[in-house]
Design a protein around this motif. Structure first.
Motif, short mmCIF file in Angstrom:
data_model
loop_
_atom_site.label_atom_id
_atom_site.label_comp_id
_atom_site.label_asym_id
_atom_site.label_seq_id
_atom_site.Cartn_x
_atom_site.Cartn_y
_atom_site.Cartn_z
N SER A 110 0.81 -1.22 0.00
CA SER A 110 0.00 0.00 0.00
C SER A 110 0.84 1.27 0.00
N GLY A 111 2.08 1.19 0.44
CA GLY A 111 2.89 2.39 0.60
C GLY A 111 2.74 3.03 1.96
N SER A 112 1.89 2.47 2.82
CA SER A 112 1.70 3.00 4.16
C SER A 112 2.77 2.43 5.09
N SER A 113 3.52 3.30 5.74
CA SER A 113 4.59 2.84 6.62
C SER A 113 4.07 1.97 7.75
N ARG A 114 2.88 2.26 8.25
CA ARG A 114 2.35 1.54 9.40
C ARG A 114 2.17 0.05 9.11
N VAL A 115 1.97 -0.31 7.85
CA VAL A 115 1.73 -1.72 7.52
C VAL A 115 2.88 -2.34 6.75
N SER A 116 3.97 -1.64 6.62
CA SER A 116 5.13 -2.20 5.92
C SER A 116 6.41 -2.06 6.73
N ALA A 117 6.28 -1.75 8.02
CA ALA A 117 7.45 -1.58 8.88
C ALA A 117 7.67 -2.83 9.72
N THR A 118 8.92 -3.21 9.87
CA THR A 118 9.31 -4.34 10.71
C THR A 118 9.52 -3.86 12.14
N ALA A 175 10.25 -9.20 -0.61
CA ALA A 175 8.86 -8.84 -0.84
C ALA A 175 8.71 -7.57 -1.66
N GLY A 176 9.84 -7.00 -2.13
CA GLY A 176 9.79 -5.80 -2.94
C GLY A 176 9.65 -4.52 -2.14
N GLN A 177 9.97 -4.58 -0.85
CA GLN A 177 9.85 -3.42 0.01
C GLN A 177 11.22 -2.86 0.38
N THR A 178 11.29 -1.55 0.51
CA THR A 178 12.49 -0.92 1.03
C THR A 178 12.59 -1.19 2.53
N PRO A 179 13.75 -1.58 3.04
CA PRO A 179 13.86 -1.84 4.48
C PRO A 179 13.36 -0.66 5.31
N LEU A 180 12.48 -0.96 6.25
CA LEU A 180 11.86 0.07 7.08
C LEU A 180 11.59 -0.55 8.45
N PHE A 181 12.06 0.11 9.49
CA PHE A 181 11.89 -0.38 10.85
C PHE A 181 11.12 0.65 11.67
N MET A 182 10.19 0.18 12.48
CA MET A 182 9.46 1.04 13.41
C MET A 182 10.16 0.97 14.76
N ILE A 183 10.53 2.13 15.28
CA ILE A 183 11.24 2.21 16.55
C ILE A 183 10.28 2.75 17.61
N ARG A 199 24.26 1.81 11.07
CA ARG A 199 24.24 1.20 9.74
C ARG A 199 23.82 2.19 8.65
N GLY A 200 23.64 3.43 9.02
CA GLY A 200 23.29 4.45 8.03
C GLY A 200 21.82 4.70 7.85
N TYR A 201 20.99 4.09 8.69
CA TYR A 201 19.54 4.33 8.61
C TYR A 201 19.22 5.72 9.15
N ILE A 202 18.29 6.39 8.48
CA ILE A 202 17.90 7.74 8.89
C ILE A 202 16.48 7.73 9.45
N ILE A 203 16.19 8.71 10.29
CA ILE A 203 14.87 8.81 10.90
C ILE A 203 13.85 9.28 9.87
N LYS A 204 12.69 8.67 9.90
CA LYS A 204 11.58 9.05 9.03
C LYS A 204 10.33 9.21 9.88
N ASP A 205 9.62 10.32 9.70
CA ASP A 205 8.28 10.53 10.24
C ASP A 205 8.14 10.24 11.74
N PRO A 206 8.79 11.02 12.62
CA PRO A 206 8.47 10.89 14.05
C PRO A 206 6.98 11.15 14.27
N TYR A 230 10.24 5.92 12.49
CA TYR A 230 10.77 4.89 11.59
C TYR A 230 12.23 5.17 11.31
N ARG A 231 12.93 4.12 10.90
CA ARG A 231 14.26 4.29 10.32
C ARG A 231 14.31 3.55 8.99
#
Length: 241
Positions: free
Chosen positions: A35-43, A64-72, A86-93, A236-237
Motif C-alpha cells: 500500500s505504501g503506508s509505513s504503518r503496515v510495511s514496517a518491521t 517482498a519488494g519493500q524498502t527496508p523500514l523499521f518502526m522504533i 548502519r546508516g539508517y535515517i529517521i523518518k516521520d516521528p 521509523y528508520r
C-alpha cells in the motif's frame, strides 16, 4: 480511568490498520504490504536484537519488494542506535494521542456536517486521492476485521472531508483524516473527530485514539485543543535514497 499505555496503542494500530501479511522471523515481526503506508510495511522487534539480526529482516523486506523500514517504539533505543550506525535515517516521528470517549463525545457536530458511511463513497475516495491516500490504503481499511466506518464531512452542501475510524479492544482509532484544500481551517476536522467519538461510543469504546506526525503542527494543535493527551511516540528508520 487511566488512559491506555503507548504499548497498548501500538497494538491498536495493528488491529485497526492491518498489514496484508505478517511474518515472524527470529526476533522480528515483518509486515508485508504494497500500500505504501509505513504503518503496515514496517518491521518491529518483538525480542532483543543484535546487529547480526538486521540483515535477516532486510532480506525478507527486499524479497517482498519493500524498502527496508523499521518502526522504533519507546524503549527501543538500542535498536535505534544499531540502525543509525548502519546508516539508517529517521523518518516521520509520530505522536500518539488518546482521550476518554466521555471527555470528547460531548457536543455533536452541526446537522448535515458528518455522516457515517461504509463502504466509502466515490466523493470520499476522490478527497483521499487528492490528499495522497490511494487504493492501497483503501485496501487496508477494507481488510480490517474489527468494527469500522468512514466519516463523510460536508461544508456548504459539498463533500469536504473524510476519515476512517476502527475499533480494537476498547479503543477506537482515527486514520486517514483528510480535509479538502478549499475547506480547511473551517472547523471540519474538529467536527469529524467528535463524530468519530460518538461513533466509537455507540460501539462500546472507552477511548478515542489517533496518531499524527510531529511535523503536522495543525493536527497536533487541534488534538491538543480537544483535550487529547500525548501518550507516546514512535518513529521509523529507513535507508537514504
Amino acid at each position: 480511568m487511566s488512559l491506555p499505555t503507548v504499548q497498548k496503542l501500538y497494538a491498536v494500530i495493528d488491529g485497526t490498520w492491518p498489514a496484508s501479511a505478517k511474518q515472524a522471523l527470529g526476533p522480528w515481526m515483518v509486515r508485508l504490504d504494497s500500500s505504501g503506508s509505513s504503518r503496515v510495511s514496517a518491521t518491529t522487534a518483538e525480542a532483543p536484537v543484535t546487529d547480526a539480526d538486521i540483515p535477516h529482516a532486510e532480506a525478507a523486506m527486499r524479497e517482498a519488494g519493500q524498502t527496508p523500514l523499521f518502526m522504533i517504539r519507546e524503549g527501543e533505543d538500542a535498536l535505534d542506535e544499531i540502525l543509525a550506525a548502519r546508516g539508517y535515517i529517521i523518518k516521520d516521528p509520530v505522536n500518539l494521542y488518546a482521550t476518554k470517549i466521555s471527555d470528547i463525545a460531548t457536543t455533536r457536530p452541526p446537522a448535515v456536517t458528518s455522516f457515517e458511511v461504509w463502504p466509502p463513497l466515490a466523493a470520499q475516495i476522490e478527497i483521499w486521492k487528492v490528499g495522497g491516500i490511494g487504493a492501497g490504503r483503501l485496501a487496508v481499511m477494507d481488510r480490517a476485521h474489527h468494527p469500522k466506518t468512514t466519516l463523510l464531512g460536508r461544508l456548504n452542501d459539498r463533500p469536504a472531508g473524510t476519515g476512517y475510524v476502527g475499533l480494537a479492544a476498547d479503543c477506537a482509532m482515527i486514520h486517514a483524516l483528510e480535509i479538502g484544500q478549499d475547506h480547511r481551517r473551517q472547523g471540519l476536522a474538529r467536527h469529524l473527530t467528535r463524530a468519530a467519538a460518538f461513533w466509537a461510543q455507540d460501539h462500546g469504546a472507552a477511548y478515542l485514539t489517533l496518531v499524527t506526525t510531529q511535523a503536522n503542527a495543525g493536527a497536533n494543535a487541534l488534538y491538543s485543543s480537544l483535550g487529547m493527551a500525548l501518550v507516546g511516540h514512535y518513529h521509523y528508520r529507513t535507508l537514504p535514497e
